[in-house]
Design an enzyme around this catalytic site. Structure first.
Site, PDB file in Angstrom:
ATOM      1  CD  GLU A  81      -1.319  -0.282   3.668  1.00  0.00           C
ATOM      2  OE1 GLU A  81      -1.731   0.754   4.226  1.00  0.00           O
ATOM      3  OE2 GLU A  81      -1.694  -1.426   3.993  1.00  0.00           O
ATOM      4  CB  CYS A 113      -2.410  -5.454   6.563  1.00  0.00           C
ATOM      5  SG  CYS A 113      -1.863  -3.861   7.199  1.00  0.00           S
ATOM      6  CG  HIS A 240      -2.346  -8.213  10.261  1.00  0.00           C
ATOM      7  ND1 HIS A 240      -1.152  -7.758   9.756  1.00  0.00           N
ATOM      8  CD2 HIS A 240      -3.113  -7.105  10.491  1.00  0.00           C
ATOM      9  CE1 HIS A 240      -1.186  -6.438   9.664  1.00  0.00           C
ATOM     10  NE2 HIS A 240      -2.363  -6.025  10.105  1.00  0.00           N
TER      11      HIS A 240
END
Length: 410
Positions: A81, A113, A240
């Site tokens: 990103e 993400c 994550h």
């Protein structure tokens, strides 16, 4: 066909600052410090960007390949990103500086993400399809923090880094449980990057979306995998990890909701199955599309992989998209990743004080998206550069000429 990750490596920047130092200097509430469960935050230098991070993560993998193996890389996907151009992919620069075969597909994808996971599964499907037997794919998730608003709690967790993964039919690191995956996504404005220099969003909404996606992506996984059980099926869990406290909260919610366990049993399970994956993350911070794979690296470096182990992996990207999937790791996985000396590289980083940190924030702002003509002045940060880069053959940005980025090896 066995398909998965053949090799993996983490690059987590040349410098770091203790998170407690930022809290104290910014006058943040120290009671919230313990909830983050973070030690250090990685910082990049003005001679770095998403391309240098990616190449420095991938080059140790590529250097271990024979010329014949290197030429079988037929797909390079970058997930980020933090792109440098609206049209030109990061993968074109990366492909060039790694010296890869020109008979290769090059492109980039984006979904906050989650992007690294999307790229991994796309690459795995290419390998599994058999359309080019023996072909490999290089997936690199690379991101840098934009200018986090000072004196906010977001600033302390946002970091820089990249994870490179070689995907093939020789899954020495992680063999995917083929088809064992659940996914869940919907539109939500929890975090975003509406301008080159800004990251913004609603942290409370992001936390709720993360927890919602963890619950429902695993639910989808369980619907597709007979007898899948969050507590019993997986020897280890990898999440994550924007910050370790968020992972602990997600694990706690799942164990409460599914099993009504008491706090001491939840804590014991967290220590056994989750904590090994967090050891690198607490030293680096959130590196966006690469973060869940930094956690995988941490598990392999720190877990007790004395036999075949099944790992459950949860990937989340704001906006939002998520996936829960699984795979197999072995003692050979651990032996192979230790050759990358990740902890040694983390220990080598330059320790920043607050004045140096603030100086880097200002200097890095000069190199955001859209630079047309500019030359890097290493003298502005020479102590940090010499400490980490000098003579080490790492890729650094040299200059930008009419928007074209030009790099060199240190």
């Amino acid at each position: 066909m066995n398909v998965g990750i053949e090799s993996i490596n983490l690059y987590a920047g040349p410098a770091y600052i203790p998170v407690s130092t930022i809290f104290e200097a910014r006058g943040l509430d120290m009671e919230r410090f313990n909830n983050l469960m973070m030690d250090n935050k990685s910082m990049g230098l003005p001679c770095e960007d998403t391309v240098t991070n990616a190449v420095n993560a991938a080059k140790p993998i590529i250097d271990q390949l024979s010329p014949e193996e290197k030429d079988r890389i037929e797909l390079v996907i970058t997930a980020s990103e933090s792109g440098l151009d609206f049209g030109k992919s990061l993968s074109t620069y990366i492909h060039d500086y790694l010296g890869l075969n020109r008979n290769c597909r090059l492109f980039e994808l984006k979904q906050a993400c989650y992007g690294g996971t999307a790229a991994l599964h796309m690459a795995a499907c290419f390998v599994a399809s058999g359309v080019s037997p023996g072909a490999k794919a290089l997936v690199i998730a690379s991101d840098v923090a934009r200018a986090a608003a000072k004196k906010t709690y977001a600033e302390v967790s946002q970091a820089v880094g990249a994870v490179a993964m070689l995907i093939s039919d020789k899954p020495d690191i992680l063999e995917l449980d083929w088809g064992a995956t659940g996914y869940y996504g919907y539109e939500v404005m929890d975090t975003c990057r509406p301008l080159p220099e800004i990251e913004t969003g609603d942290p409370d909404l992001s936390l709720l979306s993360y927890l919602d996606c963890l619950e429902n992506s695993f639910k989808h996984y369980a619907e597709r995998v007979d007898e899948a059980d969050f507590r019993e099926t997986f020897d280890y869990l990898v999440f994550h990890t924007p910050f370790a406290g968020m992972v602990k909260g997600g694990h706690r919610k799942m164990m409460r909701d599914l099993y009504r366990l008491k706090p001491d049993l939840i804590e014991a399970d967290f220590s056994k199955r989750v904590s090994p994956s967090l050891q690198h993350c607490v030293q680096v911070g959130n590196i966006y599309s690469a973060t869940v794979y930094m956690a995988l690296c941490s598990l392999l470096d720190n877990g007790d992989i004395n036999d075949v182990k099944r790992v459950g992996i949860f990937s989340y990207g704001s906006g939002c998209s998520s996936e829960f999937y699984s795979g197999i790791v072995t003692p050979d996985s651990q032996h192979k990743i230790k050759q990358m000396n990740i902890q040694q590289q983390l220990s080598r980083r330059y320790p920043l004080n607050m004045n140096e940190y603030d100086t880097l924030l200002d200097l890095n702002l000069e190199w955001i998206f859209g630079v047309q003509n500019k030359t890097v002045n290493v003298a502005q940060f020479s102590a940090m550069y010499d400490h980490f880069f000098a003579g080490r053959n790492l890729l650094v940005l040299d200059k930008v000429t009419e928007f074209h980025r030009e790099y060199r090896f240190s």
